[in-house]
Design a protein around this motif. Structure first.
Motif, PDB file in Angstrom:
ATOM      1  N   LEU A 171       0.834  -1.193   0.000  1.00  0.00           N
ATOM      2  CA  LEU A 171       0.000   0.000   0.000  1.00  0.00           C
ATOM      3  C   LEU A 171       0.875   1.251   0.000  1.00  0.00           C
ATOM      4  O   LEU A 171       0.603   2.214  -0.726  1.00  0.00           O
ATOM      5  CB  LEU A 171      -0.927  -0.008   1.217  1.00  0.00           C
ATOM      6  N   ALA A 172       1.937   1.250   0.789  1.00  0.00           N
ATOM      7  CA  ALA A 172       2.857   2.391   0.803  1.00  0.00           C
ATOM      8  C   ALA A 172       3.557   2.534  -0.537  1.00  0.00           C
ATOM      9  O   ALA A 172       3.751   3.665  -1.029  1.00  0.00           O
ATOM     10  CB  ALA A 172       3.880   2.227   1.926  1.00  0.00           C
ATOM     11  N   TYR A 173       3.955   1.407  -1.155  1.00  0.00           N
ATOM     12  CA  TYR A 173       4.613   1.465  -2.460  1.00  0.00           C
ATOM     13  C   TYR A 173       3.698   2.090  -3.519  1.00  0.00           C
ATOM     14  O   TYR A 173       4.171   2.697  -4.475  1.00  0.00           O
ATOM     15  CB  TYR A 173       5.012   0.074  -2.955  1.00  0.00           C
ATOM     16  N   ALA A 174       2.391   1.912  -3.359  1.00  0.00           N
ATOM     17  CA  ALA A 174       1.439   2.414  -4.360  1.00  0.00           C
ATOM     18  C   ALA A 174       1.315   3.931  -4.328  1.00  0.00           C
ATOM     19  O   ALA A 174       0.830   4.527  -5.294  1.00  0.00           O
ATOM     20  CB  ALA A 174       0.065   1.771  -4.143  1.00  0.00           C
ATOM     21  N   CYS A 175       1.728   4.556  -3.236  1.00  0.00           N
ATOM     22  CA  CYS A 175       1.676   6.019  -3.161  1.00  0.00           C
ATOM     23  C   CYS A 175       2.857   6.614  -3.921  1.00  0.00           C
ATOM     24  O   CYS A 175       3.874   5.963  -4.142  1.00  0.00           O
ATOM     25  CB  CYS A 175       1.682   6.471  -1.706  1.00  0.00           C
ATOM     26  N   ASP A 176       2.730   7.867  -4.310  1.00  0.00           N
ATOM     27  CA  ASP A 176       3.771   8.513  -5.111  1.00  0.00           C
ATOM     28  C   ASP A 176       5.019   8.819  -4.293  1.00  0.00           C
ATOM     29  O   ASP A 176       6.143   8.695  -4.784  1.00  0.00           O
ATOM     30  CB  ASP A 176       3.230   9.807  -5.722  1.00  0.00           C
ATOM     31  N   ILE A 177       4.848   9.246  -3.053  1.00  0.00           N
ATOM     32  CA  ILE A 177       5.965   9.657  -2.202  1.00  0.00           C
ATOM     33  C   ILE A 177       5.706   9.126  -0.794  1.00  0.00           C
ATOM     34  O   ILE A 177       4.556   9.079  -0.346  1.00  0.00           O
ATOM     35  CB  ILE A 177       6.111  11.194  -2.163  1.00  0.00           C
ATOM     36  N   ARG A 178       6.792   8.750  -0.106  1.00  0.00           N
ATOM     37  CA  ARG A 178       6.665   8.233   1.247  1.00  0.00           C
ATOM     38  C   ARG A 178       7.561   9.040   2.198  1.00  0.00           C
ATOM     39  O   ARG A 178       8.710   9.359   1.853  1.00  0.00           O
ATOM     40  CB  ARG A 178       7.086   6.751   1.302  1.00  0.00           C
ATOM     41  N   ILE A 179       7.021   9.366   3.371  1.00  0.00           N
ATOM     42  CA  ILE A 179       7.765   9.949   4.480  1.00  0.00           C
ATOM     43  C   ILE A 179       7.695   8.944   5.624  1.00  0.00           C
ATOM     44  O   ILE A 179       6.651   8.319   5.840  1.00  0.00           O
ATOM     45  CB  ILE A 179       7.171  11.307   4.893  1.00  0.00           C
ATOM     46  N   ALA A 180       8.797   8.772   6.347  1.00  0.00           N
ATOM     47  CA  ALA A 180       8.821   7.744   7.390  1.00  0.00           C
ATOM     48  C   ALA A 180       9.395   8.296   8.682  1.00  0.00           C
ATOM     49  O   ALA A 180      10.238   9.201   8.671  1.00  0.00           O
ATOM     50  CB  ALA A 180       9.649   6.545   6.934  1.00  0.00           C
ATOM     51  N   THR A 181       8.951   7.740   9.792  1.00  0.00           N
ATOM     52  CA  THR A 181       9.599   8.023  11.070  1.00  0.00           C
ATOM     53  C   THR A 181      10.802   7.093  11.220  1.00  0.00           C
ATOM     54  O   THR A 181      10.950   6.106  10.484  1.00  0.00           O
ATOM     55  CB  THR A 181       8.654   7.786  12.252  1.00  0.00           C
ATOM     56  N   ALA A 182      11.624   7.396  12.209  1.00  0.00           N
ATOM     57  CA  ALA A 182      12.792   6.550  12.472  1.00  0.00           C
ATOM     58  C   ALA A 182      12.396   5.136  12.884  1.00  0.00           C
ATOM     59  O   ALA A 182      13.231   4.222  12.841  1.00  0.00           O
ATOM     60  CB  ALA A 182      13.651   7.193  13.556  1.00  0.00           C
ATOM     61  N   THR A 183      11.128   4.931  13.265  1.00  0.00           N
ATOM     62  CA  THR A 183      10.669   3.595  13.682  1.00  0.00           C
ATOM     63  C   THR A 183      10.186   2.740  12.514  1.00  0.00           C
ATOM     64  O   THR A 183       9.857   1.569  12.713  1.00  0.00           O
ATOM     65  CB  THR A 183       9.515   3.719  14.689  1.00  0.00           C
ATOM     66  N   ALA A 184      10.124   3.297  11.320  1.00  0.00           N
ATOM     67  CA  ALA A 184       9.501   2.612  10.187  1.00  0.00           C
ATOM     68  C   ALA A 184      10.292   1.380   9.766  1.00  0.00           C
ATOM     69  O   ALA A 184      11.528   1.374   9.786  1.00  0.00           O
ATOM     70  CB  ALA A 184       9.354   3.560   9.006  1.00  0.00           C
ATOM     71  N   ARG A 185       9.560   0.355   9.366  1.00  0.00           N
ATOM     72  CA  ARG A 185      10.155  -0.878   8.866  1.00  0.00           C
ATOM     73  C   ARG A 185       9.326  -1.343   7.661  1.00  0.00           C
ATOM     74  O   ARG A 185       8.123  -1.583   7.794  1.00  0.00           O
ATOM     75  CB  ARG A 185      10.165  -1.981   9.931  1.00  0.00           C
TER      76      ARG A 185
END
Length: 245
Positions: A111-125
């Motif tokens: 689902l995240a890959y399907a978005c155009d741009i991603r922002i993540a927190t330091a906790t993201a995996r």
């Protein structure tokens, strides 16, 4: 846009803020969420706006609902239940931004890959552990992730079970920015503020051209020809020249 049970949706003048709202299940994607996200897509197709997609609580989406996934059959797979939704999100007219914290695994990663741009927190995996459950990542990862991070890193994730932490995702180009925990949604809004300052038709045509397969210089010329004749283009360039003067 009310009455949802797996989502929280807030409509602003220039954007839709959609929060996956199954925090107790790490926002696992179930049939109800899929149906509600289709409804969100239908709304954005009728009334194009920017989209901010995030998850309630500590995690973006820990994957698909395994209980429901276990019950799916060959015919369900051939229907492309999750893939059709994520492809639809990928085709939305205006830019989409995923604000990711914690787990974005399996279907949540796709689902995240399907978005155009991603922002993540330091906790993201970010990861796709599907082969460990006897299946494959079949909702877009096989064709989106190699484009986003390259074939080598994509194979490390899809075949080698590698989980990309926030720094690795940033290095690979999967995310544009890494924030402190809890700051990702505000960062996504700042990004969308910048995007919103651009001409909507220019954004829409640029996204269409970027996502079109193959080499298409003539399509670029046609899109530019359309934009050259818009009132928005003339007004924006006049304002720029007058400010410069």
């Amino acid at each position: 846009m009310t009455g949802y049970t797996a989502l929280q949706v807030e409509e602003l003048d220039d954007r839709l803020v959609v929060t996956l709202d199954r925090a107790a299940q790490r926002n696992a994607i179930n049939a109800e969420m899929i149906e509600e996200l289709h409804d969100v897509c239908a709304h954005l197709e009728r009334t194009p706006k920017l989209l901010l997609l995030t998850g309630r609580g500590e995690h973006f989406a820990g994957g698909a609902d395994i209980g429901q996934l276990r019950a799916r059959t060959r015919d369900d797979a051939l229907a492309g239940i999750n893939r059709n939704l994520f492809d639809r999100i990928g085709r939305l007219p205006l830019p989409t931004v995923a604000a990711v914290s914690g787990y974005a695994l399996g279907g949540g990663a796709e689902l995240a890959y399907a978005c155009d741009i991603r922002i993540a927190t330091a906790t993201a995996r970010f990861g796709n552990p599907e082969p460990g459950l006897g299946i494959m990542a079949a909702a877009g990862a096989s064709y989106r992730l190699p484009v986003l991070v390259g074939v080598s890193v994509a194979k490390q994730v899809l075949l080698g079970g590698r989980v990309l932490d926030a720094n690795a995702a940033h290095t690979a180009g999967l995310v544009i920015e890494v924030t402190e925990p809890g700051a990702h949604v505000a960062a996504a809004h700042r990004l969308l503020d910048r995007i919103s300052a651009s001409a909507p038709l220019a954004l829409r045509l640029t996204k269409t051209i970027i996502d079109a397969p193959g080499f298409h210089p003539f399509a670029d010329d046609i899109a530019q020809a359309v934009l050259f004749e818009t009132e928005d283009k003339h007004a924006r360039m006049t304002a720029f020249l007058e400010k410069k003067a």
